[in-house]
Structures are given as structure tokens and as C-alpha cells.
Design a protein around this motif. Structure first.
Motif, PDB file in Angstrom:
ATOM      1  N   ARG A  11       0.843  -1.207   0.000  1.00 43.90           N
ATOM      2  CA  ARG A  11       0.000   0.000   0.000  1.00 43.90           C
ATOM      3  C   ARG A  11       0.876   1.255   0.000  1.00 43.90           C
ATOM      4  NH1 ARG A  11      -3.474  -0.212   5.080  1.00 43.90           N
ATOM      5  NH2 ARG A  11      -1.648  -1.368   5.761  1.00 43.90           N
ATOM      6  N   GLN A  14       2.975   1.311  -3.487  1.00 41.87           N
ATOM      7  CA  GLN A  14       2.259   1.490  -4.748  1.00 41.87           C
ATOM      8  C   GLN A  14       1.202   2.587  -4.699  1.00 41.87           C
ATOM      9  OE1 GLN A  14       1.056  -2.065  -6.884  1.00 41.87           O
ATOM     10  NE2 GLN A  14       2.437  -3.331  -5.691  1.00 41.87           N
ATOM     11  N   ARG A  15       0.734   2.935  -3.492  1.00 37.41           N
ATOM     12  CA  ARG A  15      -0.344   3.935  -3.416  1.00 37.41           C
ATOM     13  C   ARG A  15       0.013   5.132  -2.564  1.00 37.41           C
ATOM     14  NH1 ARG A  15      -5.247  -0.088  -1.779  1.00 37.41           N
ATOM     15  NH2 ARG A  15      -5.279  -1.420  -3.640  1.00 37.41           N
ATOM     16  N   PRO A  89      -7.694  13.357  -6.300  1.00 35.49           N
ATOM     17  CA  PRO A  89      -8.358  12.159  -6.779  1.00 35.49           C
ATOM     18  C   PRO A  89      -8.726  11.211  -5.654  1.00 35.49           C
ATOM     19  CG  PRO A  89      -6.016  12.129  -7.314  1.00 35.49           C
ATOM     20  CD  PRO A  89      -6.328  13.476  -6.779  1.00 35.49           C
ATOM     21  N   GLN A  90      -8.029  11.296  -4.537  1.00 33.39           N
ATOM     22  CA  GLN A  90      -8.382  10.490  -3.383  1.00 33.39           C
ATOM     23  C   GLN A  90      -8.430  11.426  -2.188  1.00 33.39           C
ATOM     24  OE1 GLN A  90      -4.996   7.955  -4.256  1.00 33.39           O
ATOM     25  NE2 GLN A  90      -6.356   6.206  -4.081  1.00 33.39           N
ATOM     26  N   ARG A 122       6.026   8.977  -9.388  1.00 32.52           N
ATOM     27  CA  ARG A 122       5.927   8.184 -10.617  1.00 32.52           C
ATOM     28  C   ARG A 122       5.964   6.710 -10.238  1.00 32.52           C
ATOM     29  NH1 ARG A 122       7.562  11.153 -15.063  1.00 32.52           N
ATOM     30  NH2 ARG A 122       6.484   9.549 -16.271  1.00 32.52           N
ATOM     31  N   PHE A 123       5.085   5.946 -10.809  1.00 32.20           N
ATOM     32  CA  PHE A 123       5.021   4.514 -10.534  1.00 32.20           C
ATOM     33  C   PHE A 123       5.988   3.818 -11.471  1.00 32.20           C
ATOM     34  CE2 PHE A 123       2.447   0.426 -10.681  1.00 32.20           C
ATOM     35  CZ  PHE A 123       2.821   0.040  -9.410  1.00 32.20           C
TER      36      PHE A 123
ATOM     37  N   THR B  47       3.521  -0.328 -15.255  1.00 36.09           N
ATOM     38  CA  THR B  47       3.745   1.074 -14.911  1.00 36.09           C
ATOM     39  C   THR B  47       3.207   1.997 -15.997  1.00 36.09           C
ATOM     40  OG1 THR B  47       5.987   1.171 -15.875  1.00 36.09           O
ATOM     41  CG2 THR B  47       5.806   0.450 -13.588  1.00 36.09           C
ATOM     42  N   SER B  50      -0.520   2.048 -15.861  1.00 32.99           N
ATOM     43  CA  SER B  50      -0.980   2.801 -14.692  1.00 32.99           C
ATOM     44  C   SER B  50      -0.951   4.303 -14.968  1.00 32.99           C
ATOM     45  CB  SER B  50      -0.109   2.470 -13.481  1.00 32.99           C
ATOM     46  OG  SER B  50      -0.264   1.111 -13.107  1.00 32.99           O
ATOM     47  N   GLU B  51       0.069   4.760 -15.673  1.00 34.20           N
ATOM     48  CA  GLU B  51       0.154   6.189 -16.005  1.00 34.20           C
ATOM     49  C   GLU B  51      -1.067   6.629 -16.820  1.00 34.20           C
ATOM     50  OE1 GLU B  51       2.670   8.586 -15.581  1.00 34.20           O
ATOM     51  OE2 GLU B  51       4.549   7.517 -15.190  1.00 34.20           O
ATOM     52  N   GLU B  54      -4.335   6.468 -14.679  1.00 31.93           N
ATOM     53  CA  GLU B  54      -4.503   7.564 -13.720  1.00 31.93           C
ATOM     54  C   GLU B  54      -5.084   8.796 -14.399  1.00 31.93           C
ATOM     55  OE1 GLU B  54      -0.643   7.975 -11.898  1.00 31.93           O
ATOM     56  OE2 GLU B  54      -0.650   5.815 -11.519  1.00 31.93           O
ATOM     57  N   ASP B  61     -13.203  11.640 -13.038  1.00 32.88           N
ATOM     58  CA  ASP B  61     -13.476  12.037 -11.654  1.00 32.88           C
ATOM     59  C   ASP B  61     -13.934  10.850 -10.818  1.00 32.88           C
ATOM     60  OD1 ASP B  61     -13.479  13.803  -9.571  1.00 32.88           O
ATOM     61  OD2 ASP B  61     -15.507  14.525  -9.918  1.00 32.88           O
ATOM     62  N   LEU B  62     -13.261   9.742 -11.026  1.00 33.32           N
ATOM     63  CA  LEU B  62     -13.599   8.521 -10.302  1.00 33.32           C
ATOM     64  C   LEU B  62     -12.388   8.018  -9.527  1.00 33.32           C
ATOM     65  CD1 LEU B  62     -15.582   6.394 -12.932  1.00 33.32           C
ATOM     66  CD2 LEU B  62     -16.504   7.464 -10.872  1.00 33.32           C
ATOM     67  N   ASP B  63     -12.634   7.437  -8.360  1.00 26.91           N
ATOM     68  CA  ASP B  63     -11.608   6.687  -7.654  1.00 26.91           C
ATOM     69  C   ASP B  63     -11.560   5.276  -8.226  1.00 26.91           C
ATOM     70  OD1 ASP B  63     -10.710   8.618  -5.965  1.00 26.91           O
ATOM     71  OD2 ASP B  63     -12.001   8.056  -4.296  1.00 26.91           O
ATOM     72  N   TYR B  90      -4.772  -3.058  -8.555  1.00 26.07           N
ATOM     73  CA  TYR B  90      -4.314  -2.831  -7.184  1.00 26.07           C
ATOM     74  C   TYR B  90      -3.708  -1.436  -7.035  1.00 26.07           C
ATOM     75  CZ  TYR B  90      -2.205  -2.996  -2.709  1.00 26.07           C
ATOM     76  OH  TYR B  90      -1.893  -2.677  -1.417  1.00 26.07           O
ATOM     77  N   ARG B  91      -2.908  -1.066  -7.963  1.00 26.76           N
ATOM     78  CA  ARG B  91      -2.273   0.262  -7.916  1.00 26.76           C
ATOM     79  C   ARG B  91      -3.339   1.364  -7.790  1.00 26.76           C
ATOM     80  NH1 ARG B  91       0.305   4.881  -7.132  1.00 26.76           N
ATOM     81  NH2 ARG B  91       0.488   6.185  -8.982  1.00 26.76           N
TER      82      ARG B  91
END
Lengths: 146, 354
Positions: A11, A14-15, A89-90, A122-123, B47, B50-51, B54, B61-63, B90-91
């Protein structure tokens, strides 16, 4: 190296999740500690907080001599990352203390790197465990701002 | 529940690094124009996906926790077992009762994933995320080397009612901020032929076979049929913008020219062919470039046939960024050796890769 090691902190890795001491407000990252490092509460009452995707470089070093498979020069930095705002966003605890995060930098020109510089999370792949890539948060100067 | 599905968000990702195709030509002879994207040494399919994801989620506008499904598409994911979708999920915080799926083995993988996501949203009423990511392998001196790209694209699909047009209202406000969605998936079409000429082994360059034959007997009729079905389903006579994802840029341009009044949106000159990711990246680029009220026809061809989707654009977004155009402009050129090395797996800290 083994899977459980990365599972425990995924967590955070990654988050960008941190842990805020409810006694003094200090934010632990990446460890979920039993004792608060600042106020000494034991056991401390921690709440999970979401960190923002941008932070400020507090200090950094540049590593030039590393094993061949790691690109050099490799900057590493201590980055203060604020808690995510309500408009992010969160949701998170905007106004709380930032977390102090140790992180690798990627795609960053050394000439642009300085204390106080804003960097974004950056991930990225940090290393392999055998064939398996281990992905986690790195930082870079925001693309387009270099 | 409405069976109308909208695109609530879209995003692309192009790595920072580029190889000038003239530098590839310098190594092996010939000429080269344009450039192709090269992944960073610390980038992989998860990765990059994921970019893009995001960006798409932020625009929707969503989680991630709101997603009911995450599907991925790739023709170069090196793992036989591992996948991309669950790791991206998961990310993003999309864990628990979340459907995942990885589509592979053809340039149609992205459109296959899109079709799955559309059906999932229509059936379940939960938003779904599609990601596509690829790093095309290179064989030094191969005809495809200069055009081997890398990148990712993402789309968030959500349930909604039909969009009435640029001046119309959207009664359900499917975008969480109350504005219109990016667009409506107005029609889809497929043409499964079973025909295969181009094929490729894992980690190797493709065997193209007879390109002219493939164009005449495979690509041409498959894309035409799929596109015709998508347009007919959407009730669109001629689209305003066209996306054609194919391994051969001339084939793609030829198909796009069937709609002479349409704008052909393509990242090929700046990215190269990025496998299944090309469809999602180019569609994201097209949706960022479109005006409200325009229509987009997007098709993908790969071994086995072609698919197409028609989108009615309602409220195109480029914020939050970055846009694909900004990513194309933000770049650093790398030497030939880096272009080759960064597409292959490597060892860290002396750990032997079996």
C-alpha cells in the motif's frame, strides 16, 4: 528477497499511503510502527492517510558508483509529501503534516534538481525479484517542467 | 438500467525517450523519418498502463474503488502467468469484487477488451477500465525496427443515457461532476476472419509474410466490414475523425483515406507501432483533439480480423493532463544502443534472471 516483504508494504509502495499518529500528528512512512517516533506513544494510535502525488525535495544525493545494472548517476532524495487534499483524486487529511519519504528519482536532469524543487510521484520498476518486476513509487521533476 | 455506455475518461501515456528513425537507418542502411518511443529502463507494462489509467480516472473524476472491472490488452506482456490488469487494479485501489481480464495475442486485443468492458458496463452498471500497454521488441536490422514503439492508453467506460448532442442535455449526468461524458459508444462492429499472415513469437520481431497479400485479403476487407458495422450500428454515415491501429502505417493510412473528409488521428510518426496500445493511445489522442458533436471511428486490425467502434463525442477533455499531444512534445532523444537495451529485460544488483 521474498514476496511477503513486498506484500507487507505494497500500500505504501504502490499507493503512497502513510500513517498519522493521532497523538501528535507525525506521519510515519513507510513503516506502520507500534511506537510513535516523535511523541513516544506506545502503542500509538495511527490512522491511514493518503499522500499527495507531488512533494518537495528537502535534500538529495547523487550516486555515481553503483552495480552495472543500475543506471548512473542515480539521484536519491528525501521528499516531504503533503497529505492529499479533499479536491484530489483520493480524499485525505488536508492540513495534516507531510510525510517524509525517501525515494529514488527517475528521468530527472541533475541540473534541474535542487532543494525545494517540486517533484511528482511516478510509478516505476525499482528492481527485479528474479524475473518479477517490483514496482513502487519513485519521483521525478514533473514532465514538461524540466 | 440503460444499456447505453459512455466514455467517462480517457488517457494516454508515451514514454519520455525517443529514437530518431534516421539513427536506426544509419546503423543498417536506408532512410528513416519520424521517431519511435523508447521505454525508460524502469518502465514496464504495468507502470505504463498505470500512467494512462490515472489520467483516464482523473478525467472521469472517479476513484479506482468505483470500478467494477479492469481489463488489459497487450501483445508484448512477457509473462505467461502474471497479467497486467490485476496489478494495475491494485495500484488504483480497485480490489475485492472486481472483474479482471487480460487480452492478448493480436492487435485486436484492445478492441476485444473494449467490447468486453462495454458489455460488462451494460450488464452490471458498474464502471470499467480498459488499459492497453506494449513495448515492441526489436531485432537489429529487421524491417520493423525503426517503427517499434512503446506506450499505453486507457479508457473508463460507464453507464449512461444517450447524449443528445453538443447543445443537448444529459439527463443522468453520467460524469460525476454533472457535465456530459466524453462521448458515447454508439456502435461496435467486428469482422473475424481467422486469416493470419503476420505472426510473432514472444520477444521476437514479427514475420510479416506477404504484406501486399495481407492488405488485399486480410486487412482491407476486415477493416472495411468491421467499420461498416460499427457505423451502421451508430447510424453514422461518415465519421469526422478516424483512428486505424495496424502494424503497417501505410495500410492504416489507406483505410483512413476511405473517409476523405475525416481527420486521421495517429501517433505513428512520434511513437511508432505500439501493438495493442496503439488503438487505445490513438483513440485517447483523437478524443482529446475532437470537438463536441464530432464522431470518431476507431478500428484495430490484428491476426484474426478487425474490430471497430464508433464514438459520438460530447465533452472532450484534456484536463487533468497530460494530453497525448503534450506527451509527444515532451521528449528526449536516446542513442541507438539505449533504444535496443531498454526494450529488453535486465538484471539488477547482480541478481541472475533465470
Amino acid at each position: 528477497m521474498s514476496g511477503p516483504r513486498y506484500h507487507r508494504t505494497r500500500r505504501q509502495d504502490q499507493r503512497l499511503v502513510g500513517f498519522e499518529c493521532q497523538g501528535c500528528g507525525w506521519v510515519s512512512f513507510p513503516d506502520e510502527r507500534r511506537v510513535c517516533k516523535r511523541c513516544g506513544d506506545a502503542p500509538a494510535d495511527y490512522e491511514e492517510v493518503q499522500l499527495a502525488d507531488r512533494g518537495e525535495v528537502m535534500t538529495f544525493v547523487v550516486q555515481h558508483y553503483l552495480p552495472d545494472d543500475i543506471e548512473t548517476p542515480q539521484p536519491v532524495a528525501i521528499v516531504d509529501v503533503p497529505q492529499a487534499g479533499e479536491d484530489g483524486p483520493q480524499t485525505g487529511n488536508e492540513g495534516g503534516e507531510p510525510a517524509r519519504v525517501y525515494g529514488l528519482l527517475t528521468e530527472t536532469d541533475l541540473e534541474d534538481l535542487e532543494v525545494g524543487r517540486e517533484v511528482e510521484a511516478r510509478f516505476r520498476e525499482v528492481f527485479d525479484e528474479g524475473d518479477r518486476p517490483i514496482n513502487a513509487i519513485k519521483f521525478s521533476i514533473p514532465r514538461g517542467e524540466q | 438500467m440503460s444499456d447505453v455506455v459512455v466514455i467517462a475518461g480517457h488517457g494516454g501515456y508515451v514514454p519520455l525517450y525517443r529514437i530518431d528513425r534516421a539513427d536506426v537507418a544509419e546503423q543498417h542502411g536506408g532512410r528513416g523519418s519520424g521517431e519511435s518511443a523508447v521505454p525508460g529502463r524502469d518502465e514496464n507494462h504495468v507502470t505504463m498502463a498505470s500512467e494512462a489509467a490515472e489520467t483516464a480516472l482523473a478525467r472521469a473524476d472517479l476513484d479506482g474503488g468505483a470500478l467494477g472491472a479492469v481489463v488489459s490488452a497487450s501483445v508484448t506482456d512477457p509473462f505467461a502467468e502474471h497479467g497486467v490488469a490485476a496489478h494495475v487494479a491494485y495500484r488504483l485501489g480497485a480490489t475485492g469484487d472486481v472483474r479482471t481480464g487480460d487480452f492478448r495475442a493480436t492487435g485486436r486485443a484492445a478492441t476485444d477488451a473494449l467490447a468486453f468492458a462495454r458489455d460488462f458496463v451494460a450488464a452490471r452498471g458498474d464502471p470499467a477500465l480498459l488499459v492497453a500497454a506494449d513495448v515492441m521488441p526489436v531485432e537489429q536490422g529487421h524491417d520493423d525496427e525503426a517503427y517499434s514503439g512503446a506506450g499505453a492508453g486507457a479508457l473508463v467506460l460507464a453507464p449512461g443515457d444517450a447524449v443528445d448532442g453538443p447543445d443537448g442535455t444529459h439527463p443522468d449526468g453520467t460524469h460525476p461532476d454533472g457535465t456530459d461524458p466524453v462521448g458515447t459508444v454508439a456502435g461496435t462492429g467486428a469482422e473475424t476472419t481467422g486469416f493470419v499472415e503476420r505472426h510473432r513469437l514472444h520477444g521476437e520481431a514479427a514475420t510479416s509474410g506477404d504484406g501486399k497479400f495481407e492488405g488485399e485479403a486480410g486487412f482491407g476487407p476486415a477493416v472495411e466490414a468491421a467499420a461498416g458495422r460499427a457505423l451502421a450500428a451508430a447510424g453514422i454515415e461518415a465519421p469526422d475523425r478516424v483512428v486505424v491501429a495496424a502494424h503497417d502505417a501505410r495500410m492504416a493510412s489507406g483505410a483512413a483515406s476511405e473517409f476523405p473528409d475525416a481527420t486521421h488521428d495517429s501517433t505513428f510518426d512520434g511513437v511508432g507501432y505500439a501493438g495493442a496500445a496503439t488503438f487505445a493511445l490513438d483513440l485517447a489522442h483523437s478524443l482529446e483533439s475532437a470537438a463536441a458533436g464530432e464522431t470518431v471511428l476507431a478500428a484495430a486490425y490484428g491476426p484474426g480480423g478487425a474490430d471497430a467502434v464508433a464514438v459520438e463525442v460530447a465533452a472532450p477533455r484534456t484536463d487533468p493532463g497530460p494530453s497525448v499531444a503534450e506527451l509527444l512534445d515532451s521528449k528526449e532523444y536516446v542513442p541507438y544502443a539505449t533504444h535496443v537495451a531498454n526494450r529488453e529485460r535486465f538484471d539488477y544488483e547482480g541478481v541472475t534472471v533465470a
